[in-house]
Design a protein around this motif. Structure first.
Motif, mmCIF file in Angstrom:
data_model
loop_
_atom_site.group_PDB
_atom_site.id
_atom_site.type_symbol
_atom_site.label_atom_id
_atom_site.label_comp_id
_atom_site.label_asym_id
_atom_site.label_seq_id
_atom_site.Cartn_x
_atom_site.Cartn_y
_atom_site.Cartn_z
ATOM 1 N N SER A 1 24.693 35.023 18.676
ATOM 2 C CA SER A 1 24.857 34.560 17.302
ATOM 3 C C SER A 1 26.341 34.489 16.946
ATOM 4 O O SER A 1 27.173 35.199 17.523
ATOM 5 C CB SER A 1 24.126 35.467 16.309
ATOM 6 N N TYR B 1 19.630 26.334 17.292
ATOM 7 C CA TYR B 1 20.040 27.528 16.549
ATOM 8 C C TYR B 1 19.324 27.588 15.200
ATOM 9 O O TYR B 1 19.032 26.555 14.593
ATOM 10 C CB TYR B 1 21.554 27.512 16.304
ATOM 11 N N ARG C 1 20.997 31.768 18.197
ATOM 12 C CA ARG C 1 20.326 30.912 19.183
ATOM 13 C C ARG C 1 18.848 31.266 19.284
ATOM 14 O O ARG C 1 18.480 32.439 19.362
ATOM 15 C CB ARG C 1 20.989 31.036 20.559
#
Length: 298
Positions: free
Chosen positions: A193, A223, A236
């Protein structure tokens, strides 16, 4: 003949020479041969297995130790000493005379410290002892990885940190993080992230949109993007398929039209891989409010 061996493992898979991330838990395994007691002239008087992590003791904490004989957990039948000062773990059988034929295995899990420099080699050693004979193992390694992060105010490909924006302008920020090569990892990634933290100037701007790029390719659809409490977080959806390279969170803001000249917009950020979060530097731009004045001249 006793020929103890040592491996870094992930489950049943050997991962010697692979890469582990800071804060990850990694496992080492020492396996030693045990003779058939019916073949011995005298019963065994000493059975020991040693994990020597002295070469990287300052970079890890021991999280668990288990001993198995022929696949059966017999930890309770061993006295285990973990000397964090020397980096030596010793498992000694309480009653060596009843040791079965086969193999004894000590499994040790370590958590890598968060401040371990990227590229640190964790060289693990060990040995097996029967009676008075100690035989050393091989010394496998794993390497550590720490992502690098950065943040900038940008206009196209140009970095504009420290510059001035006129009120009502659109502004853009980029948070970048390096990504490890998945082919080298001891285990697949579980979290990826990137965060843009605009909480220090949220009252002066409107969030407009965000995109995520991996190695220059738009992968926004891969994402989940959330916007709350002055933070834009891109996570993600499937971290395990993240490619090597760089991820870039690109965020677009619009400055309010009434922000006082000279207001500093201080932007922060961070990147997270698995359980490790690395902050970016703070980057600043300033605002400019155009003031007009009209008078009658007589």
């Amino acid at each position: 003949q006793n020929k103890p061996v040592k491996h870094w493992v992930e489950g049943s898979q050997e991962v010697d020479g692979k890469v582990a991330l800071d804060n990850d838990v990694i496992s080492a395994q020492v396996t030693s041969d045990l003779p058939n007691p019916s073949d011995l002239a005298h019963k065994l008087s000493n059975v020991q297995v040693i994990d020597d992590y002295s070469q990287f003791k300052d970079h890890v904490k021991t999280s668990s130790i288990r001993v198995l004989e022929n696949g059966t957990d017999v930890t309770s039948q061993y006295t285990i000493e973990d000397n964090a000062g020397t980096g030596i773990i010793t498992a000694t059988r309480k009653d060596p005379s009843t040791t079965p034929a086969g193999k004894v295995q000590m499994n040790v899990s370590f958590q890598i410290n968060a401040d371990t420099p990227s590229g640190t080699k964790l060289v693990n050693a060990g040995s097996g002892t029967l009676n008075n004979e100690t035989v050393p193992t091989n010394n496998p390694i794993v390497n550590t990885y720490t992502p690098t992060t950065d943040k900038h105010w940008t206009e196209g490909s140009q970095v504009v940190d420290g510059k001035v924006y006129i009120d009502a302008s659109e502004t853009h920020t980029d948070v970048t993080m390096s990504l490890p090569d998945p082919a080298t990892l001891a285990k697949k990634l579980t979290r990826v992230s990137v965060t843009d933290d605009y909480s220090k100037f949220a009252q002066y701007v409107d969030y407009e949109s965000a995109q995520v790029l991996e190695n220059g390719k738009d992968v926004t659809s891969e994402y989940t993007i959330s916007v709350a409490n002055g933070k834009v977080v891109a996570t993600r959806k499937d971290a395990s398929t993240t490619p090597a390279g760089t991820v870039d969170l690109h965020v677009n803001f619009k400055i309010h039209s009434d922000v006082a000249s000279g207001t500093s917009l201080v932007n922060s950020g961070s990147g997270t891989i698995n359980d490790e979060t690395i902050a970016t530097p703070d980057r600043t731009v300033k605002t400019y409010k155009q003031d007009t004045n009209k008078t009658w001249n007589v």
